[in-house]
Design a protein around this motif. Structure first.
Motif, PDB file in Angstrom:
ATOM      1  N   ARG A   1       0.833  -1.207   0.000  1.00 21.30           N
ATOM      2  CA  ARG A   1       0.000   0.000   0.000  1.00 21.30           C
ATOM      3  C   ARG A   1       0.871   1.262   0.000  1.00 21.30           C
ATOM      4  NH1 ARG A   1      -2.933  -1.192   4.285  1.00 21.30           N
ATOM      5  NH2 ARG A   1      -4.677  -2.235   3.285  1.00 21.30           N
TER       6      ARG A   1
ATOM      7  N   ASP B   1      -3.747   0.461  -5.327  1.00 20.36           N
ATOM      8  CA  ASP B   1      -5.127   0.287  -4.878  1.00 20.36           C
ATOM      9  C   ASP B   1      -5.374  -1.202  -4.657  1.00 20.36           C
ATOM     10  OD1 ASP B   1      -7.819   0.196  -4.424  1.00 20.36           O
ATOM     11  OD2 ASP B   1      -8.353   0.424  -6.549  1.00 20.36           O
TER      12      ASP B   1
ATOM     13  N   ASP C   1      -7.233  -2.320  -1.942  1.00 19.41           N
ATOM     14  CA  ASP C   1      -8.351  -2.545  -1.027  1.00 19.41           C
ATOM     15  C   ASP C   1      -9.669  -2.737  -1.752  1.00 19.41           C
ATOM     16  OD1 ASP C   1      -6.742  -2.407   1.289  1.00 19.41           O
ATOM     17  OD2 ASP C   1      -6.608  -0.239   0.990  1.00 19.41           O
TER      18      ASP C   1
END
Lengths: 348, 348
Positions: A289, A294, A296
């Motif tokens: 992260r 991206d 998540d």
């Protein structure tokens, strides 16, 4: 032109990896190659150079071009140039153009010479070394190809300056993967300590990062050059999940983004099945992260059948079962089949 | 099922060659293969069997089908059958179907398993063994392909019974070639002594002829598995002239006919350049003629430029020069460039 590595590969082949300090030095190296050498660029890599060698072909960029129609263009140009079996193909570009140039060179008269020049971070640390060539086919990535190691790989970090942030980050996905797979924590620590210099593409920092990253890849591929022992396939950490996402989304997701997303899913699946410690999974997902991926976002329930269908096309299937690479800890990948509920729990 | 040979090839690969006494025995062998095996026939070879295995593809026969469109059919069927990397492709037919099945298997997931079953004399003695796979491309024969030895070759002389005389004779062209290339005269003498039994396809005589012929081929290919020492390329005796004739005539000339015609031209060119003794050239041309080949017809003056253009596309070109294989005597081929006047004097 410094030699970084000399890598023994399949069938006694050796790939030499060179570092070049500037685009000028790279162009001088091009000019020193045999006169009948044939250069294949994509539109992006062609723009990096003030001028191109005479015998060139410039193809459109992008994963959607990674098909037989492009191979056909390369082969027919090679034939019309009257290339012989001992002539040299030089691929200059990202992973797509390198995989295709190497594939075409492996087929031309059953194997011409091949040199590869990666101009993206992703291809410098991933696609170029190891002899995997190929195209996408029938909706499955790299399903058609050959093992055909290039005789030399020329890496010039100056060519990376023109990459978009997104393209550069794609390569970082593979670098982070190598940090997890390394038996020691040198690359992991280097990434932790040099995040800012890496993201602003400081030349020396990026060079050292590429070198450390290739060291890990070389460690894996030289122990299993033909990918038959299950060692090399560990380099596919994050790829089974990632490829399925890429295939399902029609390749609007880049390879590096797919791998980063897939690694996060693999760490979650590892934690759920008790293979990865919760702490290692968490800190690893944090590192991914930290480089801006991206990871998540999840897929929709309605997409799940298509996602599983894409998973089923994975090349790592043996005896009908798809194996995932999960992490037992730093540098310790394991191959494991996952049931549909576990897959569902990490991708939805 | 008797094992005739175990042939070491490129990169540590071994091809086992088996003889099967009847079509029944061959079908029993098919039934014993893994359930997910995928069989590729052409329409002719499919007709030899009372029934076909379930997972099959039947392609149209003929050299004009030896192109990417056919490979595409094989690969897409393999993908839709869900074949894995360790699944088995089984090619059953003449040289075209075997070269293509082996080519497709070499590309599928960068290399699946492959077994070949020649059902023509030409493919039994020539095309199958040695790992050469490929397709025709841009008007040049076998210009695109891979080296990918089959793990097994199953030879069943009973499948040859349905060949037309012309097809059978095509294979004899390669057998005669092997007789010239053999270091001893066993095959040469066998052909001289058994001409009638061979032409009426007596089972035992044909079996022994195939065995002796393969012995010669194996002698050459095991000394030069990757065709890099110039030894194996001697198996191309008659091929440079022959391929050019085939290419120019749009493949209305069969491969065996082309090779027989090309060998006659090579003997003539050898005699003209002082490499082949006049007597050896004459008796060798007589042997070719004895098996019914039309080797005395020549090309038209108006065809000569197209003929030379086809010659120039030959794969044996090194550093820009096409080399011909000429015979210095029994079992003694030499590679030599020929000037245009010498070529003209033997083909017009």
């Amino acid at each position: 032109m410094d030699k970084l590595f000399s890598v023994p590969l399949k069938g006694g082949c050796i790939t030499d990896v060179f570092a070049l300090s500037s685009i000028d030095e790279l162009m001088t190296a091009f000019a020193a190659l045999p006169q009948d050498s044939f250069f294949v660029f994509d539109e992006n890599s062609a723009n990096v150079f003030p001028s191109l060698p005479e015998r060139n072909l410039v193809l459109p960029p992008g994963e959607v071009e990674k098909n037989w129609a492009s191979i056909d263009k390369i082969l027919s140009r090679a034939l019309s140039l009257g290339m012989a079996r001992d002539s040299l193909f030089v691929g200059v570009g990202g992973g797509v153009i390198l995989d295709m140039t190497a594939f075409a060179s492996s087929l031309y008269m059953r194997g011409a010479r091949c040199i590869l020049v990666p101009t993206t971070l992703l291809s410098a640390v991933d696609a170029t070394l190891g002899g995997k060539t190929g195209i996408d086919y029938g909706g499955a990535k790299n399903i058609v190809g050959t093992f055909y190691p290039a005789e030399s790989i020329l890496i010039c970090p100056e060519t990376l300056k023109t990459l978009s942030d997104r393209e550069f980050r794609c390569g970082l996905g593979e670098v982070v993967k190598h940090a997890f797979l390394s038996a020691d924590t040198r690359l992991y620590d280097f990434l932790m300590s040099n995040k800012d210099a890496i993201l602003r593409r400081d030349n020396e920092t990026v060079s050292e990062m590429i070198r450390l990253s290739l060291e890990v890849k070389i460690h894996y591929i030289t122990r299993d050059p033909e990918e038959k022992k299950g060692i090399r396939s560990c380099l596919n950490l994050g790829h089974t999940f990632g490829h399925a996402l890429e295939a399902m989304r029609g390749y609007s997701v880049s390879h590096g983004e797919g791998v980063a997303w897939g690694m996060a899913r693999a760490f979650e699946a590892g934690a759920r099945t008790g293979i990865t410690s919760f702490e290692y999974a968490e800190s690893s997902i944090d590192l991914i992260r930290a480089f801006g991926f991206d990871i998540d976002s999840k897929i929709e329930s309605s997409e799940f059948p298509a996602f599983m269908a894409a998973i089923a096309k994975d090349k790592k299937k043996k005896g009908g079962e798809v194996k995932f690479i999960l992490m037992d800890g730093q540098g310790s990948p394991v191959l494991k089949a996952l049931d549909e509920n576990t897959i569902k729990s990490v991708v939805l």
